[in-house]
Design a protein around this motif. Sequence first.
Motif, PDB file in Angstrom:
ATOM      1  N   PHE A 167       9.925   0.037   8.216  1.00 27.61           N
ATOM      2  CA  PHE A 167       9.710   0.478   6.846  1.00 27.61           C
ATOM      3  C   PHE A 167      11.051   0.859   6.242  1.00 27.61           C
ATOM      4  O   PHE A 167      11.891   1.476   6.887  1.00 27.61           O
ATOM      5  CB  PHE A 167       8.774   1.680   6.844  1.00 27.61           C
TER       6      PHE A 167
ATOM      7  N   HIS B 102      10.527   1.699  -3.287  1.00 25.27           N
ATOM      8  CA  HIS B 102       9.205   1.540  -3.877  1.00 25.27           C
ATOM      9  C   HIS B 102       8.873   0.091  -4.147  1.00 25.27           C
ATOM     10  O   HIS B 102       7.708  -0.276  -4.220  1.00 25.27           O
ATOM     11  CB  HIS B 102       9.120   2.349  -5.175  1.00 25.27           C
ATOM     12  N   ARG B 103       9.915  -0.726  -4.314  1.00 31.63           N
ATOM     13  CA  ARG B 103       9.642  -2.140  -4.585  1.00 31.63           C
ATOM     14  C   ARG B 103       9.074  -2.784  -3.337  1.00 31.63           C
ATOM     15  O   ARG B 103       9.663  -2.701  -2.260  1.00 31.63           O
ATOM     16  CB  ARG B 103      10.942  -2.846  -4.989  1.00 31.63           C
ATOM     17  N   PRO B 104       7.915  -3.441  -3.445  1.00 34.46           N
ATOM     18  CA  PRO B 104       7.278  -3.979  -2.233  1.00 34.46           C
ATOM     19  C   PRO B 104       8.173  -4.965  -1.496  1.00 34.46           C
ATOM     20  O   PRO B 104       8.195  -4.978  -0.263  1.00 34.46           O
ATOM     21  CB  PRO B 104       6.033  -4.685  -2.776  1.00 34.46           C
TER      22      PRO B 104
ATOM     23  N   ALA C 235      10.516  -3.103   0.690  1.00 35.16           N
ATOM     24  CA  ALA C 235       9.975  -2.000   1.495  1.00 35.16           C
ATOM     25  C   ALA C 235       9.896  -2.323   2.969  1.00 35.16           C
ATOM     26  O   ALA C 235       9.412  -1.537   3.750  1.00 35.16           O
ATOM     27  CB  ALA C 235       8.586  -1.620   0.980  1.00 35.16           C
ATOM     28  N   TRP C 236      10.340  -3.499   3.357  1.00 32.62           N
ATOM     29  CA  TRP C 236      10.278  -3.839   4.782  1.00 32.62           C
ATOM     30  C   TRP C 236      11.582  -4.473   5.204  1.00 32.62           C
ATOM     31  O   TRP C 236      12.292  -5.051   4.398  1.00 32.62           O
ATOM     32  CB  TRP C 236       9.117  -4.785   5.051  1.00 32.62           C
TER      33      TRP C 236
ATOM     34  N   ARG D 272      -1.946   0.107   0.304  1.00 31.24           N
ATOM     35  CA  ARG D 272      -1.030  -1.031   0.282  1.00 31.24           C
ATOM     36  C   ARG D 272      -1.664  -2.178   1.048  1.00 31.24           C
ATOM     37  O   ARG D 272      -2.417  -1.949   2.006  1.00 31.24           O
ATOM     38  CB  ARG D 272       0.303  -0.653   0.941  1.00 31.24           C
ATOM     39  N   PRO D 273      -1.377  -3.404   0.674  1.00 32.71           N
ATOM     40  CA  PRO D 273      -2.017  -4.534   1.354  1.00 32.71           C
ATOM     41  C   PRO D 273      -1.406  -4.776   2.730  1.00 32.71           C
ATOM     42  O   PRO D 273      -0.239  -4.471   2.954  1.00 32.71           O
ATOM     43  CB  PRO D 273      -1.725  -5.705   0.426  1.00 32.71           C
ATOM     44  N   GLY D 274      -2.212  -5.320   3.623  1.00 28.69           N
ATOM     45  CA  GLY D 274      -1.705  -5.620   4.960  1.00 28.69           C
ATOM     46  C   GLY D 274      -0.751  -6.797   4.959  1.00 28.69           C
ATOM     47  O   GLY D 274       0.180  -6.849   5.738  1.00 28.69           O
ATOM     48  N   TRP D 275      -0.987  -7.736   4.088  1.00 27.61           N
ATOM     49  CA  TRP D 275      -0.119  -8.905   3.995  1.00 27.61           C
ATOM     50  C   TRP D 275       0.641  -8.884   2.688  1.00 27.61           C
ATOM     51  O   TRP D 275       0.079  -8.591   1.643  1.00 27.61           O
ATOM     52  CB  TRP D 275      -0.914 -10.205   4.037  1.00 27.61           C
ATOM     53  N   LEU D 276       1.901  -9.221   2.782  1.00 22.35           N
ATOM     54  CA  LEU D 276       2.744  -9.317   1.605  1.00 22.35           C
ATOM     55  C   LEU D 276       3.188 -10.765   1.460  1.00 22.35           C
ATOM     56  O   LEU D 276       3.706 -11.360   2.415  1.00 22.35           O
ATOM     57  CB  LEU D 276       3.957  -8.406   1.790  1.00 22.35           C
TER      58      LEU D 276
ATOM     59  N   TRP E  77      -3.581  -7.806  -4.155  1.00 23.05           N
ATOM     60  CA  TRP E  77      -2.732  -6.825  -4.818  1.00 23.05           C
ATOM     61  C   TRP E  77      -1.911  -7.615  -5.838  1.00 23.05           C
ATOM     62  O   TRP E  77      -1.119  -8.490  -5.452  1.00 23.05           O
ATOM     63  CB  TRP E  77      -1.831  -6.167  -3.797  1.00 23.05           C
TER      64      TRP E  77
ATOM     65  N   LEU F 279      -8.155  -8.682   8.826  1.00 25.00           N
ATOM     66  CA  LEU F 279      -7.206  -7.872   9.584  1.00 25.00           C
ATOM     67  C   LEU F 279      -7.804  -6.507   9.927  1.00 25.00           C
ATOM     68  O   LEU F 279      -7.483  -5.915  10.948  1.00 25.00           O
ATOM     69  CB  LEU F 279      -5.941  -7.698   8.749  1.00 25.00           C
TER      70      LEU F 279
ATOM     71  N   THR G   2       4.146 -11.743   5.353  1.00 25.72           N
ATOM     72  CA  THR G   2       4.875 -10.622   5.921  1.00 25.72           C
ATOM     73  C   THR G   2       3.927  -9.443   6.105  1.00 25.72           C
ATOM     74  O   THR G   2       3.221  -9.073   5.175  1.00 25.72           O
ATOM     75  CB  THR G   2       5.995 -10.194   4.960  1.00 25.72           C
TER      76      THR G   2
ATOM     77  N   TYR H 197       2.973  -5.834   5.792  1.00 27.01           N
ATOM     78  CA  TYR H 197       3.516  -4.745   4.969  1.00 27.01           C
ATOM     79  C   TYR H 197       3.549  -3.492   5.845  1.00 27.01           C
ATOM     80  O   TYR H 197       2.495  -2.993   6.239  1.00 27.01           O
ATOM     81  CB  TYR H 197       2.605  -4.544   3.754  1.00 27.01           C
ATOM     82  N   PRO H 198       4.744  -2.984   6.169  1.00 30.58           N
ATOM     83  CA  PRO H 198       4.810  -1.883   7.142  1.00 30.58           C
ATOM     84  C   PRO H 198       4.007  -0.665   6.723  1.00 30.58           C
ATOM     85  O   PRO H 198       3.401   0.015   7.560  1.00 30.58           O
ATOM     86  CB  PRO H 198       6.298  -1.557   7.225  1.00 30.58           C
TER      87      PRO H 198
ATOM     88  N   ALA I  33       1.214  -0.426   5.079  1.00 27.96           N
ATOM     89  CA  ALA I  33      -0.217  -0.533   5.372  1.00 27.96           C
ATOM     90  C   ALA I  33      -0.485  -0.477   6.870  1.00 27.96           C
ATOM     91  O   ALA I  33      -1.432   0.170   7.319  1.00 27.96           O
ATOM     92  CB  ALA I  33      -0.752  -1.835   4.797  1.00 27.96           C
ATOM     93  N   TRP I  34       0.367  -1.161   7.627  1.00 27.86           N
ATOM     94  CA  TRP I  34       0.141  -1.195   9.074  1.00 27.86           C
ATOM     95  C   TRP I  34       0.323   0.188   9.682  1.00 27.86           C
ATOM     96  O   TRP I  34      -0.405   0.600  10.558  1.00 27.86           O
ATOM     97  CB  TRP I  34       1.093  -2.197   9.734  1.00 27.86           C
TER      98      TRP I  34
END
Lengths: 470, 204
Positions: A374, A378-380, A383-384, A401-405, A452, B63, B88, B90-91, B93-94
């Motif tokens: 992480f 704030h920008r998705p 954020a990773w 927040r969504p699990g997949w981006l 999202w 998921l 990807t 999203y850390p 959420a995970w």
Amino acid sequence: MRWVCIVFPQLALDGVQRVHPEPDQPLALLAGTPQRRVLQTVNDAARALGLRPGQSLTAAHALTKTFASVEYDPAEIERHQQFLAAWAYQFSSQVSLYYPRALLFEIESSLGLFGPWPRFEARLRQELTELGFRHRIVAAPNPAAARVLANFYDGVAVQDHGLLQALAPLPIDRAGLDPQAATALSRMGLRRLAQVQALPRHTLARRFDADLLKHLDALTGQRPLALAFYQPPDRFDVRIELNFDVQSHQALLFPLRRLTGDLSAFLCGRDSGVQRFDLHLEHAQAPDTVIKVGLLSAEREPAMLFELARGRLEQVQVTSPVRGFRLVAQDLPVFVPQRQDLFDDRPQQTLPWEQLRERLRARLGDEAVQGLRFHADHRPECAWQAASDKNLCPTLHKVQRPGWLLSEPTLLAEHGVNILMGPERIESGWWDGADIRRDYYLIQTRAGQQGWAFRNVGQSDGLWLQGWFA
Amino acid sequence: MGAVIALDTLFNGGRVWKGRPAAPPSSVHPTGLAALDAVLPTGGWPEAALSEILMAKEGVGELQLVLPTLARLSKAGERIVLVAPPYTPYPHAWQNAGVDLRLLSVIQAEERDALWAVEQCLRSGSCGAVLCWPRKADDRALRRLQVAAETGQTLAFAWRALSESVNSSPAALRLAVEAKPAQVRVLKCRGGLAHPTPIALAGH
């Protein structure tokens, strides 16, 4: 019993044969001037064909054509001696190459670690056989006696009190004496070393050089032998010349296994590991192809080194045939063994994660195995990060927040899209040029997917999908 | 002595029918969805086996089914490997789902190498769960994964398209996630009959 002498009776031949996939083929080493080539050494298969050392190459070819020949290279023998000394350095800090084609090392201080002598000797023999060197091993109270006894015996351990009896039956010509002196002594009718030792010293001193008495004294331990000890080098650089053009990587696997095995033996001697090494594929005309093998942590397991190097090697395409193969390792950090749990709750754990990771990287590329982290932004899309964290990440806000981006936001057809939640405004990034002002919504498509999506504030360019609540 | 089989394994495997209603066996890997656990013969994800999750489209809660399991595994210090994920992770959420990101590894690979990587990870036995998204995996490829999961005693999850449900699969468990209404259907479960009625998915 303090010194071990290992004699390599066929060092030159073994050095060539051990990098040969088929060591049983007839082989002869050649020496001499270009006008008159002479067989220096032959192996057993060649001997069976009638070849003898000292024959001229023409005579040998008149007998048979079916033998391979390799140049007898004294520098190569020297390299093998250095390598063997590096190998022996793991057993003793006092390793000497005082005698040619023989290793001397002190073992009294090592016996506590490597067990009683029979077990230690078995280990030495096993490792040397794996490395592909024929050998004779003798342990004796002093280095000179060990060397001389190794001429005559194999696998003998002589104690202090038994030294004189062990030396007594040695023939004069095998006792390590100067050849002239040995001839003179045998012409005097002396056959055994015991007979020479029985002679009065002053007669020997009058008839022979001082070296004879010095040697006799060194054998009995009355006169210490000054030895220069071996210092292991800080880099590993071994080259194997292939005596044919290699077109496929299959033919390189055997030399590669030898090289990585040698590297591992060298590293064990230094008690270090290797983190980066280079494989050079040498071509006849073109510059070398260099394959870099990098590991995430220092390793020295031979099978692992081989497998990793093989993974890299198999992916390389070269333009011209390979004539030589070389392994260079410069960076030799300290080896820290993996900590293993005695009470591992998963007994089937055959391959630790570190080795698995190296195996994956070797085939898929260095960047293939990533972590996930992480990053406080704030920008998705910021954020990773694809790196792993050492420390536990601080707890995050429980915002949805969504699990997949998605890697890139995609434009969403708004027809039939339900907005379930939102807007949540994210406005950030004015300092680095990637400025965003977005209103985020939790949406549901007609097919029932939850996503999202955002609208850019102040623009009517539609709804952009950026993630899936999977 | 080699023929001695513990009774428990026979009963828990569902291979011996008992004439009286027995409490559902508790699996080491509950799915986190109590209604789903109740209808699965092992009471959760089949151990050391491949589980297939079929879905028509992404974003339908596919998921959510595994995140509680992943959270529990990562808390126990087990490594979780994602091989060639479609997007990807999203850390945020995970991590909110309880997954320890330090034990999460993402492997980027092409389709052909991805199956190899999955097999290697499963076989090594050093991972707690391996997640993959095979697109062109046939019956043989899936069988390899199933055998690798058994060898390495590792949980394997594969997400595939719902259209694959007509083809047979060697996976020990096949679930289909449907979006409207949000529900999970058990297509196949080894060691028991597939539960006919779908199970509602909360939160979707």
